[in-house]
Design an enzyme around this catalytic site. Structure first.
Site, PDB file in Angstrom:
ATOM      1  N   CYS A 164      24.985 -14.982  -6.021  1.00  0.00           N
ATOM      2  CA  CYS A 164      24.092 -15.669  -7.283  1.00  0.00           C
ATOM      3  C   CYS A 164      22.628 -16.017  -6.595  1.00  0.00           C
ATOM      4  O   CYS A 164      21.673 -15.986  -7.134  1.00  0.00           O
ATOM      5  CB  CYS A 164      24.659 -16.757  -7.908  1.00  0.00           C
ATOM      6  N   CYS A 220      27.423 -20.147  -5.399  1.00  0.00           N
ATOM      7  CA  CYS A 220      27.586 -18.505  -5.302  1.00  0.00           C
ATOM      8  C   CYS A 220      26.935 -18.081  -4.590  1.00  0.00           C
ATOM      9  O   CYS A 220      25.399 -17.971  -4.588  1.00  0.00           O
ATOM     10  CB  CYS A 220      27.698 -17.910  -6.572  1.00  0.00           C
TER      11      CYS A 220
END
Length: 157
Positions: free
Chosen positions: A77, A74
């Site tokens: 993230c 991600c």
């Protein structure tokens, strides 16, 4: 023959200890100010046992915490991670920063209704937690975003 029994017993003890160590919720040991990766068993032991306390939030921790629900693939993230590491050090002794890999801990994601990542569970020492998701676009704005949550929700300044 006695030598063989001793070796066998020692090997069996090591195997059982290894099995026990990987299936039991030991406290996660990390240096003060580190971001701590946890699994379901550690979450239940250190944050909240959601199987035992299904109706009432009961925080198990000693300090307020934030739980970062993330995945390695991600992009947002990965943007949030350095900010969390910096803030874990800045607020050491005041908060704890945990990380839960949603690819490995799918049950935790389901329990907390996480449909998009990054998602953050902000857990004050007392009271109910707050869930947020997403991050600002720049590293500086991410720090501002997180510090606001730390001060407003975790430390209640």
């Amino acid at each position: 023959m006695n030598d063989l029994k001793i070796k066998y017993s020692t090997l069996l003890a090591v195997i059982l200890l290894a099995i026990f160590a990987t299936t039991t919720a030991f406290p996660v040991l990390a240096a003060d100010g580190d971001v701590i990766k946890i699994d379901k068993a550690q979450f239940k032991a250190q944050i909240m046992d959601f199987e035992k306390n299904q109706k009432v939030w009961k925080y198990e921790g000693k300090l307020p915490c934030v739980v970062d629900f993330y995945a390695d693939w991600c992009g947002p993230c990965r943007l949030a991670s350095p900010a969390l590491e910096e803030l874990a050090k800045k607020y050491k002794g005041k908060i704890i920063v945990y990380k839960v890999n949603t690819d490995h801990e799918r049950e935790l994601s389901t329990v907390f209704g996480i449909s998009g990542i990054p998602a953050f569970l902000w857990v004050p020492q007392t009271g109910n937690p707050t869930m947020t998701s997403g991050v600002a676009r720049s590293p500086e704005d991410i720090i501002i975003q997180f510090e606001k949550m730390i001060n407003d929700v975790l430390l209640k300044k």
